[in-house]
Design an enzyme around this catalytic site. Structure first.
Site, PDB file in Angstrom:
ATOM      1  N   ARG A 182     -11.911  32.419  52.525  1.00  0.00           N
ATOM      2  CA  ARG A 182     -12.654  34.026  51.956  1.00  0.00           C
ATOM      3  C   ARG A 182     -11.684  34.459  50.976  1.00  0.00           C
ATOM      4  NH1 ARG A 182     -14.902  31.768  55.716  1.00  0.00           N
ATOM      5  NH2 ARG A 182     -15.831  32.314  57.990  1.00  0.00           N
ATOM      6  N   SER A 233     -16.928  39.548  62.249  1.00  0.00           N
ATOM      7  CA  SER A 233     -15.966  39.370  61.975  1.00  0.00           C
ATOM      8  C   SER A 233     -14.999  40.017  61.290  1.00  0.00           C
ATOM      9  CB  SER A 233     -15.122  37.739  61.995  1.00  0.00           C
ATOM     10  OG  SER A 233     -15.880  37.178  62.470  1.00  0.00           O
ATOM     11  N   GLU A 304     -11.905  40.264  56.962  1.00  0.00           N
ATOM     12  CA  GLU A 304     -12.416  40.260  56.540  1.00  0.00           C
ATOM     13  C   GLU A 304     -13.192  41.631  55.573  1.00  0.00           C
ATOM     14  OE1 GLU A 304     -15.109  36.963  57.746  1.00  0.00           O
ATOM     15  OE2 GLU A 304     -12.852  35.802  58.559  1.00  0.00           O
TER      16      GLU A 304
END
Length: 310
Positions: A182, A233, A304
């Protein structure tokens, strides 16, 4: 570069200058353009006509000292509640061409839907993008955050990224882009603009690819609150435990602050429960979860979701 505008002696306004090169919406609500349905208004919301027009729009904004953010499909974004005295440049309507070659090479512009590309790859019997069949973002956003699922990620397919950097356009090698879980170098260089990318896919069996995509799509529908405004998420998974499981162990499934709620269906999702949540509600809920995770388990939860502050 000095450009002379045919104004007939009258100086063009910023809106008029920008409108030469794209569609411009003024005082536009960001609620309309994010999957969270959260955000204040922005002075200029711009759809560039094409890549050439985009480069001129960037120059105009620089000349006028107007701050800007670039947006794809509005997923994985939490916009500030405040009014943004700047511009949002949206790429998904015009910079969305893609091209497949017989050997599995895929060229795609930044505004392409990653879900749509995964479907097109399947139609070409090309494997590699199956993991992305349920990610509701653009190629640009996926490259920015190294989007992934099912232990696969977008960076693993990369041959090169096409970037507007320091006023020039160039191809950059993936090994120079600091890709990790990420993470990419673009998160440190927000003035670099992803315009497109080249990927290497593999030849596969269309029926097998389609079956895998269908099973994963059903799995997402069963497990995620896709019927409510959200941004996917919220937290990266720590090494020791999935984020959803940690949040559940903290007893925060269903917890609410204002209009924001930890999803009852998937605890790593924060949803805009009634459509009236503010960015502050979401941020306060994120902060609460992070504080409790640190206090009770010594775990630092990292988000995120990209928070656009202005």
């Amino acid at each position: 570069m000095q450009i002379m505008y045919p104004t007939g002696g009258k100086k063009m306004s910023v809106q008029e200058k920008l409108a030469v090169y794209g569609r411009v919406l003024c005082n536009e609500s960001m609620k309309k353009h994010t999957t969270y349905r959260i955000g204040g208004t922005v002075d200029y919301f711009i759809y560039p006509k094409n890549e050439l027009a985009l480069t001129r729009i960037l120059q105009i904004l620089k000349e006028e000292n107007i701050p800007y953010h670039v947006l794809g499909r509005g997923s994985n974004i939490l916009c500030s509640d405040a009014h943004f005295h700047g511009a949002i440049i949206n790429l998904d309507r015009t910079l969305n061409d893609f091209f497949f070659e017989e050997d599995g090479v895929l060229l795609a512009q930044a505004g392409c839907s990653i879900i749509n590309l995964s479907v097109e790859a399947m139609k070409h019997s090309m494997s590699g993008l199956e993991f992305a069949s349920g990610i509701p973002g653009s190629i640009g956003g996926a490259l920015y955050m190294n989007a992934g699922a099912y232990k696969a990620n977008i960076a693993s397919l990369l041959k090169g990224v096409y970037v507007w950097k320091d006023g020039c356009i160039e191809w950059m090698d993936p090994k120079d882009l600091d890709y990790d879980y990420r993470h990419s170098i673009f998160q440190k260089h927000k003035d670099w603009l992803i315009l497109g990318a080249c990927f290497q896919l593999n030849k596969g069996d269309r029926k097998e690819i389609e079956a895998l995509m269908d099973s994963r799509r059903q799995r997402r529908m069963d497990a995620q609150p896709l019927n409510m405004p959200c941004a996917g998420s919220v937290f990266r998974n720590p090494e020791s435990i999935p984020a959803w499981k940690l949040i559940e162990q903290l007893g925060l499934r269903g917890y609410e602050i204002g209009g924001a709620q930890v999803s009852l269906k998937h605890a790593n999702f924060i949803v805009n429960k009634n459509g009236e949540a503010k960015a502050k509600d979401v941020l306060d809920l994120i902060s609460l979860i992070q504080t409790k995770a640190k206090e009770e388990y010594g775990i630092d939860l990292i988000t995120e979701v990209e928070h656009l502050v202005w």
